[in-house]
Design a protein around this motif. Structure first.
Motif, PDB file in Angstrom:
ATOM      1  N   UNK A  95       0.830  -1.202   0.000  1.00 56.26           N
ATOM      2  CA  UNK A  95       0.000   0.000   0.000  1.00 56.26           C
ATOM      3  C   UNK A  95       0.867   1.255   0.000  1.00 56.26           C
ATOM      4  N   UNK A  96       2.008   1.185   0.699  1.00 56.50           N
ATOM      5  CA  UNK A  96       2.914   2.331   0.721  1.00 56.50           C
ATOM      6  C   UNK A  96       3.416   2.648  -0.686  1.00 56.50           C
ATOM      7  N   UNK A  97       3.762   1.623  -1.447  1.00 51.89           N
ATOM      8  CA  UNK A  97       4.235   1.842  -2.817  1.00 51.89           C
ATOM      9  C   UNK A  97       3.163   2.528  -3.640  1.00 51.89           C
ATOM     10  N   UNK A 193      -6.576   3.085 -11.883  1.00 54.87           N
ATOM     11  CA  UNK A 193      -6.829   1.698 -12.271  1.00 54.87           C
ATOM     12  C   UNK A 193      -5.520   0.945 -12.520  1.00 54.87           C
ATOM     13  N   UNK A 194      -4.535   1.627 -13.099  1.00 47.70           N
ATOM     14  CA  UNK A 194      -3.240   0.988 -13.348  1.00 47.70           C
ATOM     15  C   UNK A 194      -2.536   0.664 -12.040  1.00 47.70           C
ATOM     16  N   UNK A 195      -2.593   1.580 -11.084  1.00 44.56           N
ATOM     17  CA  UNK A 195      -1.988   1.315  -9.775  1.00 44.56           C
ATOM     18  C   UNK A 195      -2.682   0.139  -9.087  1.00 44.56           C
ATOM     19  N   UNK A 199      -0.800  -3.273  -7.970  1.00 46.90           N
ATOM     20  CA  UNK A 199      -0.880  -3.799  -6.605  1.00 46.90           C
ATOM     21  C   UNK A 199      -1.169  -5.295  -6.630  1.00 46.90           C
ATOM     22  N   UNK A 200      -2.136  -5.687  -7.454  1.00 47.14           N
ATOM     23  CA  UNK A 200      -2.478  -7.109  -7.561  1.00 47.14           C
ATOM     24  C   UNK A 200      -1.372  -7.886  -8.270  1.00 47.14           C
ATOM     25  N   UNK A 201      -0.714  -7.254  -9.216  1.00 43.51           N
ATOM     26  CA  UNK A 201       0.318  -7.920 -10.018  1.00 43.51           C
ATOM     27  C   UNK A 201       1.592  -8.208  -9.226  1.00 43.51           C
ATOM     28  N   UNK A 202       2.044  -7.233  -8.407  1.00 41.82           N
ATOM     29  CA  UNK A 202       3.346  -7.451  -7.797  1.00 41.82           C
ATOM     30  C   UNK A 202       3.591  -6.892  -6.423  1.00 41.82           C
ATOM     31  N   UNK A 203       2.665  -6.083  -5.882  1.00 45.56           N
ATOM     32  CA  UNK A 203       2.965  -5.408  -4.627  1.00 45.56           C
ATOM     33  C   UNK A 203       2.151  -5.891  -3.438  1.00 45.56           C
ATOM     34  N   UNK A 204       1.158  -6.717  -3.697  1.00 44.72           N
ATOM     35  CA  UNK A 204       0.254  -7.108  -2.614  1.00 44.72           C
ATOM     36  C   UNK A 204       0.986  -7.864  -1.508  1.00 44.72           C
ATOM     37  N   UNK A 205       1.935  -8.709  -1.869  1.00 43.51           N
ATOM     38  CA  UNK A 205       2.617  -9.512  -0.855  1.00 43.51           C
ATOM     39  C   UNK A 205       4.058  -9.133  -0.637  1.00 43.51           C
ATOM     40  N   UNK A 415       8.044  -2.709 -16.250  1.00 43.78           N
ATOM     41  CA  UNK A 415       7.664  -1.662 -17.203  1.00 43.78           C
ATOM     42  C   UNK A 415       6.605  -2.123 -18.199  1.00 43.78           C
ATOM     43  N   UNK A 416       6.711  -3.352 -18.696  1.00 46.66           N
ATOM     44  CA  UNK A 416       5.758  -3.816 -19.709  1.00 46.66           C
ATOM     45  C   UNK A 416       4.337  -3.898 -19.154  1.00 46.66           C
ATOM     46  N   UNK A 417       4.109  -4.528 -17.998  1.00 51.44           N
ATOM     47  CA  UNK A 417       2.732  -4.539 -17.471  1.00 51.44           C
ATOM     48  C   UNK A 417       2.196  -3.135 -17.216  1.00 51.44           C
ATOM     49  N   UNK A 418       3.021  -2.273 -16.635  1.00 47.46           N
ATOM     50  CA  UNK A 418       2.568  -0.915 -16.328  1.00 47.46           C
ATOM     51  C   UNK A 418       2.209  -0.167 -17.607  1.00 47.46           C
ATOM     52  N   UNK A 419       3.094  -0.220 -18.606  1.00 49.69           N
ATOM     53  CA  UNK A 419       2.875   0.543 -19.843  1.00 49.69           C
ATOM     54  C   UNK A 419       1.697  -0.001 -20.639  1.00 49.69           C
ATOM     55  N   UNK A 420       1.597  -1.314 -20.770  1.00 48.95           N
ATOM     56  CA  UNK A 420       0.538  -1.887 -21.606  1.00 48.95           C
ATOM     57  C   UNK A 420      -0.841  -1.753 -20.964  1.00 48.95           C
TER      58      UNK A 420
END
Length: 440
Positions: A95-97, A193-195, A199-205, A415-420
Motif C-alpha cells: 500500500x505504501x508503494x 486503475x493501473x496502480x 498492486x495485484x500484479x506485484x505489490x500485494x505480498x 515496465x511492460x505490465x505498467x505501460x501496456x
C-alpha cells in the motif's frame, strides 16, 4: 510522395540525429545540436530561422517551473509528505508503494518528471528500508508515475507544453474541453486503475507489514516559514497560469515572474529563514543540458515543417483518416506505443503534433488525434529508458541503493505490465470520449 534533394537531406539528418539519440553513444544534447547545425549549413533553414522555430515561451515555462521546484524540493515538504504516506499505509509495504506512486503522480502534474524523481526517490528509500521493501520496484514505480502524470495538466512535462505551443491548448483545456473530459480526468482514472492492477500484479505480498515501524518514523519541516513561502508562491503561480487568458500574457512570463518573486522574497528574508538556498545554488541545479536539448528539438522538427515534409506525410495519411477515422486513430495510437519505447518520446510527439495540424488544414478533426498521440506517446515511453530518459534516472537510483545491476529482464517485468495496462485503459477512454463521437 516525391521529395526534393533538400527534403531528402533534411529527412536524413533528422533520422540520423534521432538514431544517435536512441543509441546513446553520443550525448543526446550534443547530437541534437549537431543536427540543427547541419540543417543550417546545408540550407534547410538559416541560423535566424532556426532560433525563430524554437518556442521560447515553452522554454520560459520550463525554466520558471524548475526554479520554483528547486526551492520546493529544499523546503522539506516532499519528505514530510512521504512520511504521511507511510502513516496512511499503516505500515503495509504494498500500500505504501501505491500511495507514494500516487503522490509522485500528483506532484508531477506541476513539476518536471526528472525533478520529481530526484525529489521523491531519496525520501522514499528510508521508508523502504524500514519496511524491508526492495528498492528497485519502489523507485521504478516512482519513475513510471512521474513520467505518466506529467501529461495530465499543462505544467508538468514538455508534451503538454508542446500541445500548448502547436494547438493553443490552455490550462483548463486539460480538464474539460468541448463539453467532454480531457487529459486530467482521463489520465487520473487510468492512473488509479493501473496502480490497482500493479498492486495485484506485484505489490500485494511484498515486504513485511510493520505498523510499529511506520509510527516510529518522524519528519518535521525544518523551516515552516520557508515552506509556507515556497508553497504559497508556487500555488499562486499555478493559479495565475490557469488564468492566463484573462491576464493576457504568455505562460512563460507568468512562470518566470513566479520564480523571480520567490527568489526575491527568499533573498530579502534570508535573515529570518533557516539556511535558505541561494539563488545561485538553485540555478546551478537546473538541467541546462535538457533545456538545450529541447531548444534543439524544436529547431529539428521545425526543419521538417519548413521543408514541408510533415505536410507531405499528412497528405499521405489523409485518405486513411478520411475513410475510417476510428481505425486511423487506433493505428496512430498503437503504432506510437512501441515506437516511443525505443525513440525519445518528446521528439516523436512534437513531430506528430505538427503533422496532425497539417491534417486539420485538410478537414480532418485534430483534437481527438492530438490527445491520442499525446497520451500514447507518454504512456508508451514507460516501456524502456530509451523512450523516457527520466526512467534512466530512476534506474540509476535503484541500482545505487541495492548496489547491483538491474537486468533488462527485471526492468521489463515491471515496465511492460505498467505501460501496456495503462495504454489499454487510456485507449478505451480516448476512443469512447474523443474518437468515436468525431467518427460518426
Amino acid at each position: 510522395m516525391t521529395l526534393t534533394l533538400l527534403q531528402w537531406m533534411t529527412l536524413a539528418v533528422f533520422a540520423v540525429t534521432i538514431v544517435a539519440i536512441v543509441i546513446n553513444k553520443l550525448d543526446a544534447t550534443v547530437a541534437a545540436l549537431i543536427g540543427v547545425a547541419v540543417m543550417v549549413w546545408m540550407g534547410t533553414m538559416t541560423e535566424v530561422e532556426a532560433a525563430q522555430l524554437v518556442d521560447w515561451n515553452v522554454m520560459a515555462i520550463l525554466i520558471g517551473i524548475w526554479i520554483i521546484a528547486g526551492y520546493f524540493g529544499k523546503s522539506g515538504v516532499p519528505s514530510w509528505l512521504s512520511v504521511q504516506s507511510l502513516k496512511l499505509s499503516g505500515g503495509r509495504p504494498g500500500l505504501l508503494i501505491l500511495v507514494l506512486s500516487m503522490l509522485t503522480g500528483i506532484l508531477s502534474m506541476f513539476i518536471d518528471n526528472v525533478v520529481c524523481i530526484l525529489m521523491m526517490a531519496p525520501v522514499a528509500l528510508p521508508l523502504a528500508r524500514a519496511l524491508s521493501i526492495p528498492a528497485t520496484p519502489l523507485v521504478l514505480m516512482i519513475g513510471f508515475s512521474a513520467n505518466f502524470m506529467g501529461t495530465a495538466l499543462l505544467l508538468g512535462d514538455l508534451p503538454p507544453q508542446m500541445l500548448h505551443s502547436v494547438a493553443g491548448a490552455e490550462f483548463f483545456d486539460f480538464i474539460w474541453q468541448y463539453g467532454r473530459p480531457s487529459s486530467f480526468p482521463i489520465l487520473m482514472v487510468t492512473f488509479a486503475l493501473t496502480l490497482a492492477f500493479m498492486y495485484l500484479y506485484g505489490f500485494r505480498g511484498i515486504g513485511k507489514v510493520s505498523p510499529e515501524g511506520a509510527a516510529s518514523i518522524k519528519s518535521d519541516i525544518p523551516d515552516p516559514l520557508f515552506a509556507t513561502i515556497t508553497c504559497g508562491i508556487f500555488l499562486l503561480t499555478v493559479a495565475a497560469m490557469a488564468m492566463r487568458e484573462l491576464l493576457g500574457v504568455k505562460l512563460g512570463f507568468i512562470a518566470l515572474t513566479g520564480a523571480i518573486i520567490l527568489a526575491l522574497v527568499v533573498e530579502l528574508m534570508s535573515e529570518k529563514l533557516k539556511q535558505p538556498p541561494s539563488f545561485e545554488h538553485i540555478v546551478q541545479e537546473l538541467d541546462w543540458r535538457a533545456i538545450l536539448f529541447y531548444i534543439a528539438l524544436f529547431a529539428l522538427v521545425g526543419g521538417l515543417e519548413k521543408t514541408h515534409i510533415l505536410q507531405l506525410m499528412a497528405d499521405a495519411m489523409k485518405p486513411l483518416f478520411a475513410a475510417n477515422f476510428a481505425l486511423g486513430a487506433t493505428l496512430l495510437y498503437w503504432i506510437t506505443i512501441p515506437i516511443v519505447g525505443l525513440v525519445e518520446h518528446d521528439a516523436y510527439i512534437l513531430t506528430f503534433l505538427y503533422m496532425i495540424r497539417d491534417l486539420g488544414a485538410q478537414g480532418i478533426p485534430t483534437w481527438p488525434l492530438w490527445w491520442m498521440v499525446l497520451w500514447s506517446g507518454t504512456l508508451g515511453s514507460n516501456l524502456t529508458i530509451a523512450g523516457a530518459p527520466a526512467l534512466y534516472v530512476a534506474l540509476r537510483i535503484a541500482e545505487k541503493e541495492e548496489d547491483r545491476k538491474v537486468s533488462l529482464r527485471e526492468f521489463l517485468s515491471w515496465s511492460i505490465p505498467f505501460a501496456l495496462v495503462s495504454s489499454f485503459i487510456c485507449y478505451v477512454f480516448g476512443m469512447l470520449i474523443w474518437v468515436l463521437p468525431y467518427a460518426q
